[in-house]
Design a protein around this motif. Structure first.
Motif, PDB file in Angstrom:
ATOM      1  N   LEU A 278      21.292  14.777  -3.287  1.00 50.57           N
ATOM      2  CA  LEU A 278      21.597  13.942  -3.856  1.00 50.57           C
ATOM      3  C   LEU A 278      21.016  12.463  -3.400  1.00 50.57           C
ATOM      4  CD1 LEU A 278      24.277  15.694  -5.623  1.00 50.57           C
ATOM      5  CD2 LEU A 278      23.472  14.409  -6.948  1.00 50.57           C
ATOM      6  N   ARG A 279      20.565  11.135  -4.082  1.00 51.65           N
ATOM      7  CA  ARG A 279      20.120  10.388  -3.366  1.00 51.65           C
ATOM      8  C   ARG A 279      20.604   9.215  -4.301  1.00 51.65           C
ATOM      9  NH1 ARG A 279      19.430   5.755  -1.551  1.00 51.65           N
ATOM     10  NH2 ARG A 279      17.448   4.795  -0.727  1.00 51.65           N
ATOM     11  N   TYR A 280      21.281   8.346  -4.640  1.00 52.03           N
ATOM     12  CA  TYR A 280      22.353   7.565  -4.706  1.00 52.03           C
ATOM     13  C   TYR A 280      22.977   6.202  -4.538  1.00 52.03           C
ATOM     14  CZ  TYR A 280      26.618   9.657  -4.469  1.00 52.03           C
ATOM     15  OH  TYR A 280      27.523  10.112  -3.785  1.00 52.03           O
ATOM     16  N   GLU A 281      22.394   4.697  -4.917  1.00 54.91           N
ATOM     17  CA  GLU A 281      23.056   3.611  -3.873  1.00 54.91           C
ATOM     18  C   GLU A 281      23.162   3.503  -2.915  1.00 54.91           C
ATOM     19  OE1 GLU A 281      26.463   3.052  -6.485  1.00 54.91           O
ATOM     20  OE2 GLU A 281      25.458   3.517  -8.310  1.00 54.91           O
ATOM     21  N   GLY A 282      21.886   3.916  -2.177  1.00 53.36           N
ATOM     22  CA  GLY A 282      22.441   3.990  -0.503  1.00 53.36           C
ATOM     23  C   GLY A 282      23.157   4.792  -0.003  1.00 53.36           C
ATOM     24  N   THR A 283      23.513   6.089  -0.462  1.00 60.73           N
ATOM     25  CA  THR A 283      24.187   7.328   0.147  1.00 60.73           C
ATOM     26  C   THR A 283      23.061   8.637  -0.519  1.00 60.73           C
ATOM     27  OG1 THR A 283      25.804   6.165  -0.782  1.00 60.73           O
ATOM     28  CG2 THR A 283      26.351   8.785  -0.301  1.00 60.73           C
ATOM     29  N   VAL A 284      23.394   9.632   0.701  1.00 58.26           N
ATOM     30  CA  VAL A 284      22.467  10.368   0.608  1.00 58.26           C
ATOM     31  C   VAL A 284      23.840  11.187   0.832  1.00 58.26           C
ATOM     32  CG1 VAL A 284      21.254  12.564   2.009  1.00 58.26           C
ATOM     33  CG2 VAL A 284      20.505   9.852   1.498  1.00 58.26           C
ATOM     34  N   ARG A 285      23.827  12.461   0.038  1.00 53.08           N
ATOM     35  CA  ARG A 285      25.280  13.347  -0.664  1.00 53.08           C
ATOM     36  C   ARG A 285      24.618  14.329  -0.156  1.00 53.08           C
ATOM     37  NH1 ARG A 285      30.607  13.657  -3.339  1.00 53.08           N
ATOM     38  NH2 ARG A 285      30.923  15.791  -3.920  1.00 53.08           N
ATOM     39  N   VAL A 286      25.087  16.084   0.275  1.00 52.76           N
ATOM     40  CA  VAL A 286      24.365  17.110   0.851  1.00 52.76           C
ATOM     41  C   VAL A 286      25.513  18.185   0.403  1.00 52.76           C
ATOM     42  CG1 VAL A 286      24.734  18.888   2.889  1.00 52.76           C
ATOM     43  CG2 VAL A 286      23.455  16.287   2.915  1.00 52.76           C
ATOM     44  N   GLU A 287      25.451  18.734  -0.827  1.00 54.92           N
ATOM     45  CA  GLU A 287      26.522  20.048  -1.268  1.00 54.92           C
ATOM     46  C   GLU A 287      25.771  21.023  -0.651  1.00 54.92           C
ATOM     47  OE1 GLU A 287      26.680  19.316  -5.380  1.00 54.92           O
ATOM     48  OE2 GLU A 287      27.300  17.109  -5.426  1.00 54.92           O
ATOM     49  N   VAL A 288      27.009  21.902  -0.256  1.00 53.05           N
ATOM     50  CA  VAL A 288      26.633  23.144  -0.194  1.00 53.05           C
ATOM     51  C   VAL A 288      28.182  24.678  -1.089  1.00 53.05           C
ATOM     52  CG1 VAL A 288      26.662  25.230   1.275  1.00 53.05           C
ATOM     53  CG2 VAL A 288      25.343  23.491   1.938  1.00 53.05           C
ATOM     54  N   HIS A 289      26.742  25.319  -2.511  1.00 55.25           N
ATOM     55  CA  HIS A 289      27.757  25.594  -3.334  1.00 55.25           C
ATOM     56  C   HIS A 289      28.237  27.193  -2.500  1.00 55.25           C
ATOM     57  CE1 HIS A 289      27.986  22.400  -6.770  1.00 55.25           C
ATOM     58  NE2 HIS A 289      26.722  21.641  -5.438  1.00 55.25           N
ATOM     59  N   ASP A 290      28.633  28.134  -2.974  1.00 61.66           N
ATOM     60  CA  ASP A 290      28.958  29.480  -2.434  1.00 61.66           C
ATOM     61  C   ASP A 290      29.740  29.947  -4.436  1.00 61.66           C
ATOM     62  OD1 ASP A 290      31.887  29.393  -1.107  1.00 61.66           O
ATOM     63  OD2 ASP A 290      31.058  28.703  -0.027  1.00 61.66           O
ATOM     64  N   SER A 291      29.449  31.140  -3.840  1.00 58.11           N
ATOM     65  CA  SER A 291      31.004  32.110  -5.311  1.00 58.11           C
ATOM     66  C   SER A 291      31.908  32.753  -4.109  1.00 58.11           C
ATOM     67  CB  SER A 291      30.225  32.997  -5.683  1.00 58.11           C
ATOM     68  OG  SER A 291      29.516  33.844  -5.042  1.00 58.11           O
TER      69      SER A 291
END
Length: 185
Positions: free
Chosen positions: A110-123
């Motif tokens: 995700l890219r928003y308000e001067g930030t990049v967020r990385v998410e890794v989802h697992d089960s």
């Protein structure tokens, strides 16, 4: 057709102008009947790209490539190596500790308000933590690296499993859609 529903062929005075750059549609302007100017043109919407990977160690490299293409598509040049390192570590941790046989993991950026967020989802179950490790050990440093390189990181429970995330300040002046990514999307 429900009552009061206009026919599908109705020509509405309210038409959003959609952009589909890099496979992500978003409404950048809205033209109304009484005004032909853009609405909220100074607000930058959050950008999101995600991809699912099967349970295989060979998917870490494609996940890094996807992250690099995404950063390029968003025009993000600072913190590039930090983001890619964290993508590798989080994907590897998901494969080693969070993805049950027959399942996979999802990389979301995700890219928003001067930030990049990385998410890794697992089960998989469990909660990620930084544990004290033997300095001579060959493994067990992934989250330690993420904590050292990212501005923030954490984990949230989801059903099933969890999402481990990290964030990077990349500056508000970064341009979006600065050019075509290498190799195409």
């Amino acid at each position: 057709m429900p009552v009061n529903s206009p026919p599908l062929s109705a020509n509405y005075p309210y038409q959003p102008v959609l952009n589909t750059g890099y496979g992500l549609p978003y409404c950048s302007t809205l033209v109304t009947q009484g005004d032909d100017g853009g609405v909220n043109v100074d607000i930058q919407p959050a950008l999101l790209r995600e991809r699912f990977y099967p349970r295989s160690r060979q998917t870490v490299r494609p996940a890094r490539q996807f992250a690099a293409e995404t950063l390029h598509a968003w025009g993000v040049t600072c913190r590039h190596d930090d983001v890619l390192l964290c993508v590798s570590e989080l994907a590897t941790n998901a494969l080693l500790h969070g993805v049950p046989p027959g399942r996979g993991y999802r990389l979301r950026m995700l890219r928003y308000e001067g930030t990049v967020r990385v998410e890794v989802h697992d089960s998989g179950g469990g909660r990620p933590r930084i544990a004290g490790r033997d300095p001579g050990a060959e493994c067990g440093r992934g989250l330690l690296l993420v904590a050292a390189v990212a501005d923030r990181w954490g984990a949230v429970a989801r059903v099933p499993g969890k999402a481990v995330w990290c964030e990077f300040a990349v500056g508000a002046g970064v341009t979006v859609g600065a050019g075509a990514p290498p190799g195409g999307l």
